[in-house]
Design a protein around this motif. Structure first.
Motif, PDB file in Angstrom:
ATOM      1  N   LEU A 103       0.811  -1.215   0.000  1.00  0.00           N
ATOM      2  CA  LEU A 103       0.000   0.000   0.000  1.00  0.00           C
ATOM      3  C   LEU A 103       0.850   1.273   0.000  1.00  0.00           C
ATOM      4  O   LEU A 103       0.369   2.339  -0.392  1.00  0.00           O
ATOM      5  CB  LEU A 103      -0.926   0.006   1.222  1.00  0.00           C
ATOM      6  N   SER A 104       2.096   1.163   0.431  1.00  0.00           N
ATOM      7  CA  SER A 104       2.964   2.350   0.478  1.00  0.00           C
ATOM      8  C   SER A 104       3.586   2.679  -0.877  1.00  0.00           C
ATOM      9  O   SER A 104       4.157   3.766  -1.041  1.00  0.00           O
ATOM     10  CB  SER A 104       4.077   2.138   1.511  1.00  0.00           C
ATOM     11  N   LEU A 105       3.484   1.779  -1.838  1.00  0.00           N
ATOM     12  CA  LEU A 105       4.111   2.016  -3.142  1.00  0.00           C
ATOM     13  C   LEU A 105       3.576   3.273  -3.843  1.00  0.00           C
ATOM     14  O   LEU A 105       4.370   4.033  -4.415  1.00  0.00           O
ATOM     15  CB  LEU A 105       3.936   0.790  -4.043  1.00  0.00           C
ATOM     16  N   PRO A 106       2.254   3.530  -3.850  1.00  0.00           N
ATOM     17  CA  PRO A 106       1.787   4.776  -4.494  1.00  0.00           C
ATOM     18  C   PRO A 106       2.380   6.036  -3.861  1.00  0.00           C
ATOM     19  O   PRO A 106       2.702   6.992  -4.566  1.00  0.00           O
ATOM     20  CB  PRO A 106       0.267   4.724  -4.302  1.00  0.00           C
ATOM     21  N   PHE A 107       2.545   6.032  -2.535  1.00  0.00           N
ATOM     22  CA  PHE A 107       3.140   7.191  -1.866  1.00  0.00           C
ATOM     23  C   PHE A 107       4.610   7.338  -2.245  1.00  0.00           C
ATOM     24  O   PHE A 107       5.126   8.448  -2.369  1.00  0.00           O
ATOM     25  CB  PHE A 107       2.994   7.063  -0.353  1.00  0.00           C
ATOM     26  N   SER A 108       5.270   6.198  -2.435  1.00  0.00           N
ATOM     27  CA  SER A 108       6.663   6.239  -2.872  1.00  0.00           C
ATOM     28  C   SER A 108       6.777   6.819  -4.284  1.00  0.00           C
ATOM     29  O   SER A 108       7.709   7.558  -4.592  1.00  0.00           O
ATOM     30  CB  SER A 108       7.267   4.833  -2.827  1.00  0.00           C
ATOM     31  N   ILE A 109       5.804   6.491  -5.132  1.00  0.00           N
ATOM     32  CA  ILE A 109       5.797   7.049  -6.491  1.00  0.00           C
ATOM     33  C   ILE A 109       5.585   8.559  -6.448  1.00  0.00           C
ATOM     34  O   ILE A 109       6.179   9.307  -7.236  1.00  0.00           O
ATOM     35  CB  ILE A 109       4.717   6.353  -7.345  1.00  0.00           C
ATOM     36  N   VAL A 110       4.744   9.015  -5.509  1.00  0.00           N
ATOM     37  CA  VAL A 110       4.511  10.461  -5.368  1.00  0.00           C
ATOM     38  C   VAL A 110       5.812  11.181  -5.032  1.00  0.00           C
ATOM     39  O   VAL A 110       6.080  12.282  -5.529  1.00  0.00           O
ATOM     40  CB  VAL A 110       3.441  10.730  -4.294  1.00  0.00           C
ATOM     41  N   THR A 111       6.660  10.563  -4.205  1.00  0.00           N
ATOM     42  CA  THR A 111       7.932  11.198  -3.850  1.00  0.00           C
ATOM     43  C   THR A 111       8.882  11.276  -5.037  1.00  0.00           C
ATOM     44  O   THR A 111       9.815  12.082  -5.030  1.00  0.00           O
ATOM     45  CB  THR A 111       8.614  10.442  -2.699  1.00  0.00           C
ATOM     46  N   ILE A 112       8.656  10.427  -6.046  1.00  0.00           N
ATOM     47  CA  ILE A 112       9.468  10.510  -7.266  1.00  0.00           C
ATOM     48  C   ILE A 112       8.946  11.626  -8.165  1.00  0.00           C
ATOM     49  O   ILE A 112       9.721  12.430  -8.702  1.00  0.00           O
ATOM     50  CB  ILE A 112       9.454   9.166  -8.018  1.00  0.00           C
ATOM     51  N   VAL A 113       7.623  11.679  -8.338  1.00  0.00           N
ATOM     52  CA  VAL A 113       7.021  12.685  -9.210  1.00  0.00           C
ATOM     53  C   VAL A 113       7.156  14.081  -8.604  1.00  0.00           C
ATOM     54  O   VAL A 113       7.428  15.057  -9.297  1.00  0.00           O
ATOM     55  CB  VAL A 113       5.540  12.341  -9.474  1.00  0.00           C
ATOM     56  N   ARG A 114       6.952  14.180  -7.286  1.00  0.00           N
ATOM     57  CA  ARG A 114       7.051  15.461  -6.588  1.00  0.00           C
ATOM     58  C   ARG A 114       8.116  15.348  -5.499  1.00  0.00           C
ATOM     59  O   ARG A 114       7.807  15.105  -4.335  1.00  0.00           O
ATOM     60  CB  ARG A 114       5.700  15.845  -5.983  1.00  0.00           C
ATOM     61  N   PRO A 115       9.374  15.495  -5.873  1.00  0.00           N
ATOM     62  CA  PRO A 115      10.461  15.250  -4.913  1.00  0.00           C
ATOM     63  C   PRO A 115      10.483  16.202  -3.728  1.00  0.00           C
ATOM     64  O   PRO A 115      11.051  15.877  -2.687  1.00  0.00           O
ATOM     65  CB  PRO A 115      11.730  15.399  -5.769  1.00  0.00           C
ATOM     66  N   HIS A 116       9.874  17.392  -3.868  1.00  0.00           N
ATOM     67  CA  HIS A 116       9.898  18.356  -2.767  1.00  0.00           C
ATOM     68  C   HIS A 116       8.673  18.240  -1.858  1.00  0.00           C
ATOM     69  O   HIS A 116       8.550  19.007  -0.895  1.00  0.00           O
ATOM     70  CB  HIS A 116       9.993  19.785  -3.317  1.00  0.00           C
ATOM     71  N   ALA A 117       7.766  17.309  -2.141  1.00  0.00           N
ATOM     72  CA  ALA A 117       6.579  17.135  -1.298  1.00  0.00           C
ATOM     73  C   ALA A 117       6.995  16.526   0.042  1.00  0.00           C
ATOM     74  O   ALA A 117       7.652  15.486   0.090  1.00  0.00           O
ATOM     75  CB  ALA A 117       5.563  16.253  -1.999  1.00  0.00           C
ATOM     76  N   VAL A 118       6.605  17.183   1.115  1.00  0.00           N
ATOM     77  CA  VAL A 118       7.016  16.754   2.456  1.00  0.00           C
ATOM     78  C   VAL A 118       6.016  15.776   3.069  1.00  0.00           C
ATOM     79  O   VAL A 118       6.409  14.815   3.736  1.00  0.00           O
ATOM     80  CB  VAL A 118       7.191  17.981   3.376  1.00  0.00           C
ATOM     81  N   ALA A 119       4.716  16.010   2.841  1.00  0.00           N
ATOM     82  CA  ALA A 119       3.677  15.210   3.504  1.00  0.00           C
ATOM     83  C   ALA A 119       3.794  13.711   3.222  1.00  0.00           C
ATOM     84  O   ALA A 119       3.792  12.906   4.166  1.00  0.00           O
ATOM     85  CB  ALA A 119       2.299  15.729   3.109  1.00  0.00           C
ATOM     86  N   PRO A 120       3.899  13.255   1.956  1.00  0.00           N
ATOM     87  CA  PRO A 120       3.992  11.801   1.732  1.00  0.00           C
ATOM     88  C   PRO A 120       5.272  11.205   2.303  1.00  0.00           C
ATOM     89  O   PRO A 120       5.266  10.089   2.818  1.00  0.00           O
ATOM     90  CB  PRO A 120       3.938  11.666   0.203  1.00  0.00           C
ATOM     91  N   ARG A 121       6.358  11.964   2.230  1.00  0.00           N
ATOM     92  CA  ARG A 121       7.616  11.455   2.775  1.00  0.00           C
ATOM     93  C   ARG A 121       7.541  11.320   4.297  1.00  0.00           C
ATOM     94  O   ARG A 121       8.009  10.335   4.874  1.00  0.00           O
ATOM     95  CB  ARG A 121       8.751  12.401   2.381  1.00  0.00           C
ATOM     96  N   LEU A 122       6.926  12.295   4.951  1.00  0.00           N
ATOM     97  CA  LEU A 122       6.781  12.240   6.408  1.00  0.00           C
ATOM     98  C   LEU A 122       5.860  11.096   6.828  1.00  0.00           C
ATOM     99  O   LEU A 122       6.119  10.397   7.812  1.00  0.00           O
ATOM    100  CB  LEU A 122       6.242  13.580   6.920  1.00  0.00           C
ATOM    101  N   LEU A 123       4.785  10.881   6.063  1.00  0.00           N
ATOM    102  CA  LEU A 123       3.866   9.778   6.358  1.00  0.00           C
ATOM    103  C   LEU A 123       4.574   8.439   6.243  1.00  0.00           C
ATOM    104  O   LEU A 123       4.434   7.565   7.116  1.00  0.00           O
ATOM    105  CB  LEU A 123       2.669   9.836   5.405  1.00  0.00           C
ATOM    106  N   LEU A 124       5.356   8.257   5.187  1.00  0.00           N
ATOM    107  CA  LEU A 124       6.107   7.012   5.022  1.00  0.00           C
ATOM    108  C   LEU A 124       7.126   6.839   6.141  1.00  0.00           C
ATOM    109  O   LEU A 124       7.336   5.720   6.625  1.00  0.00           O
ATOM    110  CB  LEU A 124       6.811   7.015   3.661  1.00  0.00           C
ATOM    111  N   PHE A 125       7.747   7.926   6.539  1.00  0.00           N
ATOM    112  CA  PHE A 125       8.740   7.872   7.615  1.00  0.00           C
ATOM    113  C   PHE A 125       8.120   7.334   8.902  1.00  0.00           C
ATOM    114  O   PHE A 125       8.672   6.446   9.558  1.00  0.00           O
ATOM    115  CB  PHE A 125       9.323   9.277   7.830  1.00  0.00           C
ATOM    116  N   ILE A 126       6.950   7.854   9.265  1.00  0.00           N
ATOM    117  CA  ILE A 126       6.289   7.438  10.505  1.00  0.00           C
ATOM    118  C   ILE A 126       5.802   5.993  10.417  1.00  0.00           C
ATOM    119  O   ILE A 126       6.017   5.179  11.324  1.00  0.00           O
ATOM    120  CB  ILE A 126       5.115   8.384  10.823  1.00  0.00           C
TER     121      ILE A 126
END
Length: 200
Positions: A103-126
């Motif tokens: 389920l985390s794969l789509p959020f990981s793809i978002v971090t590739i498309v939008r590398p400066h987006a903080v919210a998905p990266r922080l969510l994955l981190f937690i």
């Protein structure tokens, strides 16, 4: 040539400046964006590896079963993962971790498309920290049981059963190894997210 005349030399402007184009030098923001995009791609690949390891651990433990026939088919010794609550917890925990990673794969793809987006990266981190905690607990508990199965414990009359149930012990040992591979990959994912979230 008269003394009042003076010649001038025209220096042609560079093609990039004359046409109003920016010089071909990456700005610090572009360099940082490229680095974060690379981190996002590496994050995605690590998650694929963790999915394989987690699901392999759950499947291997869930199919560990061995029966030793003695005398007649009505008198048998059997070893199965669901005989021990620790192994049952292991299967559930690794399946949950594998499901989360899928389920985390789509959020990981978002971090590739939008590398400066903080919210998905922080969510994955937690959520990666939560998955790491669950996976470590399951792997450590199962490793303790596997150790007893191989070596026994004379003080508590726990017999080593791996001499009789070799195939069963081989499967559960492989499942534990796969769980610790998942733990290592999750640790790398957390470190990667930490670096990506770090401000310059």
């Amino acid at each position: 040539m008269k003394s009042g005349d003076h010649s001038t030399i025209d220096v042609p402007e560079s093609g990039a400046v004359a046409k109003g184009k920016a010089p071909l030098i990456a700005t610090p923001r572009e360099q940082k964006s490229g680095l974060k995009k690379g981190m996002g791609i590496f994050d995605f690949l690590l998650r694929l590896g963790a999915i394989i390891a987690a699901l392999a651990a759950a499947a291997t433990m869930g199919t560990s079963d061995q029966t030793l026939p003695f005398f007649t088919q009505f008198f048998q010794f059997q070893a199965s993962y669901d005989d021990l609550p620790t192994f049952t917890f292991f299967v559930i925990a690794m399946a949950l971790t594998g499901g989360y990673l899928v389920l985390s794969l789509p959020f990981s793809i978002v971090t590739i498309v939008r590398p400066h987006a903080v919210a998905p990266r922080l969510l994955l981190f937690i959520l990666d920290i939560v998955a790491l905690t669950l996976t470590t607990a399951a792997g450590a508990a199962a490793a303790a049981i596997v150790y007893l199965a191989h070596n026994g414990n004379p003080n508590t009359n726990w017999l080593a059963i791996c001499q009789q149930f070799g195939d069963f012990c081989q499967k559960v040992s492989g499942a534990v190894v796969a769980s610790f591979v998942t733990v290592v990959v999750l640790m790398l994912l957390i470190l990667l997210s930490g670096f990506a979230l770090k401000k310059p």
